[in-house]
Design a protein around this motif. Structure first.
Motif, PDB file in Angstrom:
ATOM      1  N   GLN A 384     -38.191 -10.253  16.274  1.00 41.53           N
ATOM      2  CA  GLN A 384     -38.759 -11.159  17.264  1.00 41.53           C
ATOM      3  C   GLN A 384     -40.133 -10.648  17.687  1.00 41.53           C
ATOM      4  O   GLN A 384     -40.304  -9.453  17.954  1.00 41.53           O
ATOM      5  CB  GLN A 384     -37.840 -11.247  18.483  1.00 41.53           C
ATOM      6  N   VAL A 386     -43.659 -11.298  20.248  1.00 38.76           N
ATOM      7  CA  VAL A 386     -44.115 -11.890  21.510  1.00 38.76           C
ATOM      8  C   VAL A 386     -45.609 -11.635  21.662  1.00 38.76           C
ATOM      9  O   VAL A 386     -46.186 -10.732  21.028  1.00 38.76           O
ATOM     10  CB  VAL A 386     -43.356 -11.299  22.717  1.00 38.76           C
ATOM     11  N   TRP A 388     -48.927 -10.353  23.506  1.00 43.59           N
ATOM     12  CA  TRP A 388     -49.215  -9.171  24.328  1.00 43.59           C
ATOM     13  C   TRP A 388     -50.719  -8.971  24.366  1.00 43.59           C
ATOM     14  O   TRP A 388     -51.440  -9.263  23.383  1.00 43.59           O
ATOM     15  CB  TRP A 388     -48.554  -7.942  23.741  1.00 43.59           C
ATOM     16  N   GLN A 401     -49.376 -17.366  28.291  1.00 41.17           N
ATOM     17  CA  GLN A 401     -48.027 -16.965  28.699  1.00 41.17           C
ATOM     18  C   GLN A 401     -47.596 -15.739  27.892  1.00 41.17           C
ATOM     19  O   GLN A 401     -47.259 -15.851  26.713  1.00 41.17           O
ATOM     20  CB  GLN A 401     -47.038 -18.113  28.490  1.00 41.17           C
ATOM     21  N   ASN A 403     -45.444 -12.440  26.683  1.00 40.46           N
ATOM     22  CA  ASN A 403     -44.036 -12.174  26.329  1.00 40.46           C
ATOM     23  C   ASN A 403     -43.297 -13.412  25.844  1.00 40.46           C
ATOM     24  O   ASN A 403     -42.067 -13.451  25.861  1.00 40.46           O
ATOM     25  CB  ASN A 403     -43.281 -11.554  27.508  1.00 40.46           C
ATOM     26  N   THR A 404     -44.039 -14.433  25.432  1.00 41.82           N
ATOM     27  CA  THR A 404     -43.409 -15.586  24.802  1.00 41.82           C
ATOM     28  C   THR A 404     -43.424 -15.394  23.289  1.00 41.82           C
ATOM     29  O   THR A 404     -44.267 -14.687  22.744  1.00 41.82           O
ATOM     30  CB  THR A 404     -44.142 -16.880  25.176  1.00 41.82           C
ATOM     31  N   SER A 405     -42.475 -16.021  22.627  1.00 41.99           N
ATOM     32  CA  SER A 405     -42.364 -15.855  21.177  1.00 41.99           C
ATOM     33  C   SER A 405     -43.580 -16.421  20.470  1.00 41.99           C
ATOM     34  O   SER A 405     -44.208 -17.382  20.944  1.00 41.99           O
ATOM     35  CB  SER A 405     -41.091 -16.536  20.673  1.00 41.99           C
ATOM     36  N   CYS A 406     -43.895 -15.816  19.352  1.00 42.94           N
ATOM     37  CA  CYS A 406     -45.066 -16.234  18.593  1.00 42.94           C
ATOM     38  C   CYS A 406     -44.823 -15.971  17.118  1.00 42.94           C
ATOM     39  O   CYS A 406     -43.849 -15.313  16.731  1.00 42.94           O
ATOM     40  CB  CYS A 406     -46.322 -15.504  19.066  1.00 42.94           C
ATOM     41  N   CYS A 422     -49.897 -10.790  18.572  1.00 36.63           N
ATOM     42  CA  CYS A 422     -48.463 -11.055  18.425  1.00 36.63           C
ATOM     43  C   CYS A 422     -47.812  -9.778  17.905  1.00 36.63           C
ATOM     44  O   CYS A 422     -48.047  -9.377  16.760  1.00 36.63           O
ATOM     45  CB  CYS A 422     -48.254 -12.226  17.466  1.00 36.63           C
ATOM     46  N   GLN A 425     -41.153  -7.117  19.126  1.00 36.36           N
ATOM     47  CA  GLN A 425     -40.434  -6.782  20.353  1.00 36.36           C
ATOM     48  C   GLN A 425     -39.070  -6.162  20.063  1.00 36.36           C
ATOM     49  O   GLN A 425     -38.767  -5.056  20.494  1.00 36.36           O
ATOM     50  CB  GLN A 425     -40.255  -8.030  21.218  1.00 36.36           C
ATOM     51  N   SER A 428     -33.298  -9.909  16.887  1.00 35.30           N
ATOM     52  CA  SER A 428     -32.534 -10.939  17.586  1.00 35.30           C
ATOM     53  C   SER A 428     -31.054 -10.571  17.640  1.00 35.30           C
ATOM     54  O   SER A 428     -30.511  -9.948  16.728  1.00 35.30           O
ATOM     55  CB  SER A 428     -32.707 -12.294  16.891  1.00 35.30           C
TER      56      SER A 428
END
Length: 708
Positions: A384, A386, A388, A401, A403-406, A422, A425, A428
């Protein structure tokens, strides 16, 4: 007489004579079928877990590093670029602690790119190069360290602001697939780095930790220079172990006598030394009443009570040993005779000495399968990523935004937020396999313990079957099977897989309980009070004693299974009752055997260690150019490897010998109860044991003396 009879009844009745018994029973049936089916179903499930791990796992996530786009280095399109370069490796230290970095798979909040080779020289972007093009500063100078897709004509200042190219390079070398700075490299003088003391300390600590890479390289160099001499040392250990066991038939008696006298001499010297120290301190008046109770343990060496207590303890031990020699000398002679007979049995069936290789291979297969399954399970989730940024509080980053998925394949290179990237993290935890990951790992650990214990049980039962056929053969040349070890192996697998699995399962449950207890103790160690620590220590001690007892019981149960073909519970009961009816002989034989095998291991390991020390330190002269000691960085490394290997070899050989002694001992006890030396019920024990016991076998007039 009534009391003695009641005591015998408490431990079962002696074995009765069976005219059809001629050693390990051949006409037997399968035992513990339910446990056998359960074990086979468990193994089938273990295989299914391995298949699931193979399908959903991806060990490349551990074996190969990933760049910032999520692509593997050294695989696929990056096949020619096996190494990962961090643009600013110091961010690994500045952003978080090194433990967190390691837990995240060595991922750092800095761009990472796959490269074909690591930088060899230090380099920093000069101020006058900011206005030049990326192609002029990086590509033409063979600095191919920018992210893929950076255009030739992009200004250098723009590439640095968007972190598309590195602002500095350090001389590095590959370690774990990553370009890590060398120990002697100098950190670059960049704004915000050289002026900050804490940053300099962090860089220094990171570079110091990389010294492990240099050590590992030197270790591999030493192995490359000395591996054949290590093999020679292991060959010497093998020969010494084999000779020691084979020569026991000639020197077992004198050797045991020398060892016992040696122990008596050491205890006598200890008594003398304690008396001398006590007398000196007594004359000085040094007493514990003057010093008082203290936590400094070394202070107790200077008080007379310490040496008086030590003197009394050693004197009691000396007296007990002398009394044992006086009153148990007959049983010690029996133990020595059994050791000699065990040496003969091993010499008659030399293939048994190399059976530990089979056990080692099976254990290795179990461990490798578990390790690979655990690795694949641990990497079964999808990575996963995110968003940063190094400074998310900037006005230009407020609309992003974090810490959102990318998607790492679509890096936000044109974003107005400086340094936005990106990054990885975690893996999953969604999906059936991922949600059941913990349970599957527990299943794997249980499978590891159960299979390992089953393999060890198989080895003990096979060896017991082979050695039992030796003891119960009246004519050693005619009655022993042609291939006793192979026959015992096939017989054990065919009939007693379930019994071995039953015993291994009992031992596995105790070992799992010990592991859980150790885990709980480790987690609660900081919050425990003295009472809780005492209780935990008692639990751990009880489980340790229980494990030792179960191992002892299982070992003797497997011997009875190999001989009579009964199920595990009946065999364990019969073995325990037989040993309890002869408890004094058991204790004497066990201690004499332990003393002898300890001396054998000490002789083999100590001899190999001394020879290795003198050879690898170059103290053996005049061997010629072909036998010169190699030039090493750490001469202690091949010495320690040789000593460890010698111990493993000696332990393997002596474990076979110990199993032989235990098997012959149980057969000897059964022989005493079954037979009486008559023509119909002759003893199977060797002539030496018959003489010690004052017994003999009746023979017909004109018959030759039975050879043993």
């Amino acid at each position: 007489m009534g009391g003695k009879q009641d005591g015998d009844e408490a431990y079962g009745k002696p074995a009765k004579y069976d005219p059809s018994f001629r050693g390990p029973i051949k006409n037997r049936s399968c035992t513990d079928i339910v446990c056998c089916i359960l074990f086979l179903l468990f193994i089938l499930g273990y295989i299914v877990v391995g298949i699931v791990a193979w399908v959903y796992g991806d060990p490349r996530q551990v074996l190969y590093p990933r760049n910032s786009t999520g692509a593997y280095c050294g695989v696929g399109a990056n096949k020619d670029k096996p190494y990962l370069l961090y643009f600013n490796i110091f961010s690994c230290v500045l952003a978080t602690n090194i433990i967190t970095v390691a837990e995240n798979g060595l991922q750092c909040p800095t761009p990472q790119v796959c490269v074909s080779s690591c930088p060899e020289v230090a380099w920093t972007v000069e101020v006058n190069q900011f206005s030049q093009k990326v192609g002029e500063v990086f590509y033409t100078a063979n600095r191919n360290f920018c992210l893929p897709g950076v255009p030739w004509d992009m200004p250098v200042i723009q590439s640095l602001q968007q972190e598309l190219c590195p602002s500095f390079l350090l001389p590095s070398a590959p370690a774990l697939g990553r370009c890590l700075p060398l120990l002697n490299s100098t950190p670059p003088e960049l704004p915000g780095i050289s002026s900050n003391t804490s940053i300099s300390q962090g860089i220094s600590g990171l570079l110091d930790s990389l010294n492990a890479r240099d050590i590992s390289v030197k270790i591999f160099e030493d192995f490359a220079q000395s591996w054949y001499w290590i093999l020679v040392a292991l060959g010497v250990a093998l020969v010494l172990s084999l000779l020691f066991i084979l020569l026991l038939r000639l020197v077992a008696g004198p050797l045991v006598l020398v060892l016992i006298l040696g122990v008596l001499g050491v205890l006598a010297y200890g008594i003398y030394h304690c008396w001398m120290e006590y007398r000196v301190l007594r004359d000085k008046g040094a007493s514990i009443t003057q010093q008082g109770i203290t936590t400094n343990l070394s202070a107790y060496r200077n008080v007379q009570e310490t040496w008086l207590v030590a003197l009394i303890v050693l004197a009691v031990l000396e007296g007990i040993l002398l009394l044992m020699l006086i009153f148990l000398r007959q049983r010690i002679r029996i133990a020595i005779a059994l050791l000699k007979e065990a040496s003969k049995a091993v010499g008659h069936m030399m293939s048994t000495m190399f059976y530990p290789l089979v056990t080692f291979v099976l254990l290795l297969i179990c461990i490798v399968y578990w390790a690979m399954t655990a690795l694949y399970l641990a990497t079964s989730g999808q990575p996963q990523y995110v968003l940063w940024a190094p400074n998310a509080s900037l006005p230009s980053c407020e609309k992003v935004q974090m810490n959102t998925s990318c998607n790492p394949m679509a890096q936000p290179v044109n974003s107005s937020c400086p340094g936005l990237m990106c990054i990885f993290q975690s893996y999953s935890s969604t999906g059936l396999v991922q949600r059941s990951l913990f349970n599957l790992q527990i299943y794997g650990v249980l499978g590891l313990f159960w299979t390992l214990n089953w393999v060890l049980a198989l080895g003990q039962c096979v060896l017991a079957g082979a050695f039992a056929s030796f003891y119960w053969a009246l004519d050693k040349r005619r009655d022993i099977p042609t291939f006793p070890l192979i026959s015992a192996f096939i017989r054990t697998l065919r009939y007693h897989t379930g019994s071995l699995a039953f015993g291994a399962l009992i031992l596995t449950l105790v070992q799992i309980a010990r592991v859980v207890l150790e885990y709980i103790d480790n987690k609660l160690r900081g919050a425990q009070n003295p009472v809780a620590r005492c209780i935990m220590c008692c639990f751990k001690c009880c489980l340790w004693c229980l494990e030792k007892f179960i191992k002892f019981l299982n070992r003797n149960a497997y011997i009875m299974i190999a001989i009579y073909g009964k199920n595990f519970c009946v065999s364990a009961k019969n073995a325990f009752m037989l040993l309890m009816r002869n408890i004094v002989r058991v204790v004497v034989l066990d201690k004499v055997t332990d003393l002898l095998l300890f001396f054998g291991k000490l002789l083999v390991v100590g001899g190999v260690g001394v020879l290795s020390f003198f050879f690898f330190t170059g103290r053996i002269q005049g061997l010629g150019t072909n036998f010169e000691s190699p030039s090493l960085n750490y001469y202690w490394l091949p010495i320690m490897v040789s000593i460890l290997g010698a111990y493993v070899i000696a332990n393997g050989f002596f474990s076979v010998f110990g199993m032989c002694v235990d098997t012959l001992f149980l057969c000897f006890l059964e022989d005493l109860e079954r037979n009486d030396g008559s023509l119909d019920r002759p003893y199977h024990m060797p002539t030496a044991l018959l003489k010690i016991l004052g017994k003999k076998n009746e023979v017909l007039p004109g018959d030759k003396k039975r050879k043993k």
